[in-house]
Scaffold this motif. Structure first.
Motif, PDB file in Angstrom:
ATOM      1  N   TYR A  22       0.810  -1.221   0.000  1.00  0.00           N
ATOM      2  CA  TYR A  22       0.000   0.000   0.000  1.00  0.00           C
ATOM      3  C   TYR A  22       0.843   1.269   0.000  1.00  0.00           C
ATOM      4  O   TYR A  22       0.406   2.302  -0.489  1.00  0.00           O
ATOM      5  CB  TYR A  22      -0.996  -0.031   1.155  1.00  0.00           C
ATOM      6  N   GLN A  23       2.083   1.201   0.499  1.00  0.00           N
ATOM      7  CA  GLN A  23       2.940   2.376   0.412  1.00  0.00           C
ATOM      8  C   GLN A  23       3.238   2.734  -1.043  1.00  0.00           C
ATOM      9  O   GLN A  23       3.304   3.910  -1.409  1.00  0.00           O
ATOM     10  CB  GLN A  23       4.259   2.143   1.160  1.00  0.00           C
ATOM     11  N   THR A  24       3.428   1.704  -1.882  1.00  0.00           N
ATOM     12  CA  THR A  24       3.659   1.943  -3.304  1.00  0.00           C
ATOM     13  C   THR A  24       2.428   2.564  -3.951  1.00  0.00           C
ATOM     14  O   THR A  24       2.531   3.489  -4.763  1.00  0.00           O
ATOM     15  CB  THR A  24       4.019   0.631  -4.017  1.00  0.00           C
ATOM     16  N   ASN A  25       1.254   2.083  -3.577  1.00  0.00           N
ATOM     17  CA  ASN A  25       0.017   2.628  -4.133  1.00  0.00           C
ATOM     18  C   ASN A  25      -0.177   4.091  -3.731  1.00  0.00           C
ATOM     19  O   ASN A  25      -0.665   4.912  -4.521  1.00  0.00           O
ATOM     20  CB  ASN A  25      -1.171   1.786  -3.672  1.00  0.00           C
ATOM     21  N   ILE A  26       0.205   4.414  -2.495  1.00  0.00           N
ATOM     22  CA  ILE A  26       0.120   5.796  -2.036  1.00  0.00           C
ATOM     23  C   ILE A  26       1.018   6.684  -2.893  1.00  0.00           C
ATOM     24  O   ILE A  26       0.621   7.776  -3.317  1.00  0.00           O
ATOM     25  CB  ILE A  26       0.529   5.889  -0.548  1.00  0.00           C
ATOM     26  N   SER A  27       2.240   6.212  -3.182  1.00  0.00           N
ATOM     27  CA  SER A  27       3.155   7.012  -3.995  1.00  0.00           C
ATOM     28  C   SER A  27       2.637   7.186  -5.418  1.00  0.00           C
ATOM     29  O   SER A  27       2.829   8.240  -6.035  1.00  0.00           O
ATOM     30  CB  SER A  27       4.545   6.370  -4.013  1.00  0.00           C
ATOM     31  N   LEU A  28       1.951   6.163  -5.959  1.00  0.00           N
ATOM     32  CA  LEU A  28       1.375   6.284  -7.297  1.00  0.00           C
ATOM     33  C   LEU A  28       0.324   7.394  -7.341  1.00  0.00           C
ATOM     34  O   LEU A  28       0.277   8.187  -8.287  1.00  0.00           O
ATOM     35  CB  LEU A  28       0.738   4.950  -7.715  1.00  0.00           C
ATOM     36  N   LEU A  29      -0.522   7.455  -6.315  1.00  0.00           N
ATOM     37  CA  LEU A  29      -1.547   8.499  -6.260  1.00  0.00           C
ATOM     38  C   LEU A  29      -0.912   9.870  -6.062  1.00  0.00           C
ATOM     39  O   LEU A  29      -1.328  10.853  -6.673  1.00  0.00           O
ATOM     40  CB  LEU A  29      -2.529   8.209  -5.129  1.00  0.00           C
ATOM     41  N   ARG A  30       0.095   9.940  -5.210  1.00  0.00           N
ATOM     42  CA  ARG A  30       0.740  11.226  -4.935  1.00  0.00           C
ATOM     43  C   ARG A  30       1.431  11.771  -6.174  1.00  0.00           C
ATOM     44  O   ARG A  30       1.457  12.987  -6.413  1.00  0.00           O
ATOM     45  CB  ARG A  30       1.744  11.061  -3.793  1.00  0.00           C
ATOM     46  N   ARG A  31       1.986  10.898  -6.994  1.00  0.00           N
ATOM     47  CA  ARG A  31       2.647  11.341  -8.226  1.00  0.00           C
ATOM     48  C   ARG A  31       1.645  11.890  -9.228  1.00  0.00           C
ATOM     49  O   ARG A  31       1.994  12.723 -10.065  1.00  0.00           O
ATOM     50  CB  ARG A  31       3.427  10.173  -8.841  1.00  0.00           C
ATOM     51  N   ARG A  32       0.386  11.436  -9.157  1.00  0.00           N
ATOM     52  CA  ARG A  32      -0.638  11.909 -10.086  1.00  0.00           C
ATOM     53  C   ARG A  32      -1.358  13.148  -9.551  1.00  0.00           C
ATOM     54  O   ARG A  32      -1.750  14.022 -10.315  1.00  0.00           O
ATOM     55  CB  ARG A  32      -1.669  10.798 -10.343  1.00  0.00           C
ATOM     56  N   LEU A  33      -1.547  13.222  -8.242  1.00  0.00           N
ATOM     57  CA  LEU A  33      -2.268  14.338  -7.624  1.00  0.00           C
ATOM     58  C   LEU A  33      -1.309  15.085  -6.703  1.00  0.00           C
ATOM     59  O   LEU A  33      -1.203  14.786  -5.518  1.00  0.00           O
ATOM     60  CB  LEU A  33      -3.480  13.824  -6.835  1.00  0.00           C
ATOM     61  N   LYS A  34      -0.608  16.050  -7.261  1.00  0.00           N
ATOM     62  CA  LYS A  34       0.427  16.770  -6.511  1.00  0.00           C
ATOM     63  C   LYS A  34      -0.188  17.974  -5.806  1.00  0.00           C
ATOM     64  O   LYS A  34       0.058  19.124  -6.148  1.00  0.00           O
ATOM     65  CB  LYS A  34       1.550  17.185  -7.449  1.00  0.00           C
ATOM     66  N   THR A  35      -1.004  17.683  -4.808  1.00  0.00           N
ATOM     67  CA  THR A  35      -1.677  18.717  -4.045  1.00  0.00           C
ATOM     68  C   THR A  35      -1.673  18.353  -2.568  1.00  0.00           C
ATOM     69  O   THR A  35      -1.759  17.172  -2.215  1.00  0.00           O
ATOM     70  CB  THR A  35      -3.130  18.910  -4.523  1.00  0.00           C
ATOM     71  N   THR A  36      -1.580  19.373  -1.709  1.00  0.00           N
ATOM     72  CA  THR A  36      -1.622  19.116  -0.268  1.00  0.00           C
ATOM     73  C   THR A  36      -3.021  18.747   0.203  1.00  0.00           C
ATOM     74  O   THR A  36      -3.200  18.344   1.351  1.00  0.00           O
ATOM     75  CB  THR A  36      -1.148  20.362   0.508  1.00  0.00           C
ATOM     76  N   GLU A  37      -4.016  18.883  -0.662  1.00  0.00           N
ATOM     77  CA  GLU A  37      -5.384  18.495  -0.302  1.00  0.00           C
ATOM     78  C   GLU A  37      -5.560  16.967  -0.316  1.00  0.00           C
ATOM     79  O   GLU A  37      -6.533  16.453   0.220  1.00  0.00           O
ATOM     80  CB  GLU A  37      -6.400  19.126  -1.267  1.00  0.00           C
ATOM     81  N   LEU A  38      -4.618  16.254  -0.944  1.00  0.00           N
ATOM     82  CA  LEU A  38      -4.676  14.792  -0.966  1.00  0.00           C
ATOM     83  C   LEU A  38      -4.197  14.258   0.377  1.00  0.00           C
ATOM     84  O   LEU A  38      -3.053  14.469   0.771  1.00  0.00           O
ATOM     85  CB  LEU A  38      -3.810  14.245  -2.094  1.00  0.00           C
ATOM     86  N   LYS A  39      -5.085  13.564   1.090  1.00  0.00           N
ATOM     87  CA  LYS A  39      -4.782  13.067   2.431  1.00  0.00           C
ATOM     88  C   LYS A  39      -4.785  11.550   2.470  1.00  0.00           C
ATOM     89  O   LYS A  39      -5.594  10.899   1.800  1.00  0.00           O
ATOM     90  CB  LYS A  39      -5.811  13.596   3.450  1.00  0.00           C
ATOM     91  N   PHE A  40      -3.892  11.004   3.274  1.00  0.00           N
ATOM     92  CA  PHE A  40      -3.845   9.563   3.529  1.00  0.00           C
ATOM     93  C   PHE A  40      -3.842   9.360   5.040  1.00  0.00           C
ATOM     94  O   PHE A  40      -2.887   9.752   5.709  1.00  0.00           O
ATOM     95  CB  PHE A  40      -2.586   8.927   2.933  1.00  0.00           C
TER      96      PHE A  40
END
Length: 223
Positions: A147-165
């Motif tokens: 799941y850490q890899t999946n988090i990085s995939l999302l972060r690379r696509r949505l480069k905003t501080t509004e994206l929370k995990f």
């Protein structure tokens, strides 16, 4: 706040607030000589080994000939980490942009500028197109087991501080780590709180895949 402040605490407090509830945001405070410092990174986008060997170790071992923030930053830039890819930053937006692209950012007290170092390190395992969701156009990357890899995939696509995990643990015996992902500026807080309550009320012994939780997250039907 647009430009970086001279005060480390003010900068760190502001940026920490932007990344509130973002479990992939990492902030480490330490001393560079006699000057308080902080290193900001995004987990999953950087190489921790690169940061340790190329940045933290040299900073901890070098003898800094000055005790002011501005002069310390200049000394680091020209003498300590001159072999590392770096960029000088003066605004918060520049700091956020670099972090979202896999850079580590160094902030010093009594210094209105920061240094960003190239420390990119993405998933080591290939992220292939999922067999059940074939894409005709666009990216062919798919989620993997970590799941850490999946988090990085999302972060690379949505480069905003509004994206929370937000980290959650499910499964009484399996203690499976998971992450609740949402865009703070779009998601309804009531729905997020409802999801948290349902996940905490999940009484499954083992959770080995996301599908195990579907029944707990679906809207209840009225018959």
């Amino acid at each position: 706040m647009e430009n970086l402040s001279e005060h480390l605490k003010e900068n760190v407090t502001y940026i920490n607030g932007l990344f509130e509830n973002a479990m992939d945001y990492i902030e480490r405070e330490f001393m560079v000589g006699t000057v308080p410092a902080a290193l900001l990174t995004m987990d999953g986008l950087v190489s921790k080994q690169h940061i340790t060997l190329s940045i933290l170790n040299p900073l901890m071992r070098v003898k800094i000939p000055t005790d002011t923030g501005k002069e310390t930053l200049l000394f680091i830039e020209e003498n300590v980490l001159c072999a590392v890819e770096q960029a000088e930053l003066s605004t918060v937006s520049e700091v956020l942009e670099r972090m979202m692209n896999g850079f580590a950012v160094l902030l010093l007290d009594n210094c209105p500028t920061a240094l960003a170092f190239g420390t990119q390190g993405f998933a080591a395992r290939g992220v292939d197109e999922p067999d059940t969701e074939v894409m005709q156009r666009g990216s062919r990357e798919g989620f993997v087991e970590t799941y850490q890899t999946n988090i990085s995939l999302l972060r690379r696509r949505l480069k905003t501080t509004e994206l929370k995990f937000e980290k959650v643990t499910v499964g009484e015996e399996s203690q499976t780590p998971a992450a609740l992902c949402y865009l703070k500026n779009i998601a309804d807080p009531k729905i997020i709180n409802t999801l948290k309550k349902r996940l905490s009320a999940c009484n499954l012994k083992d959770v080995l895949a996301a599908g195990y939780l579907a029944g707990y997250l679906e809207r209840p039907r009225n018959f």
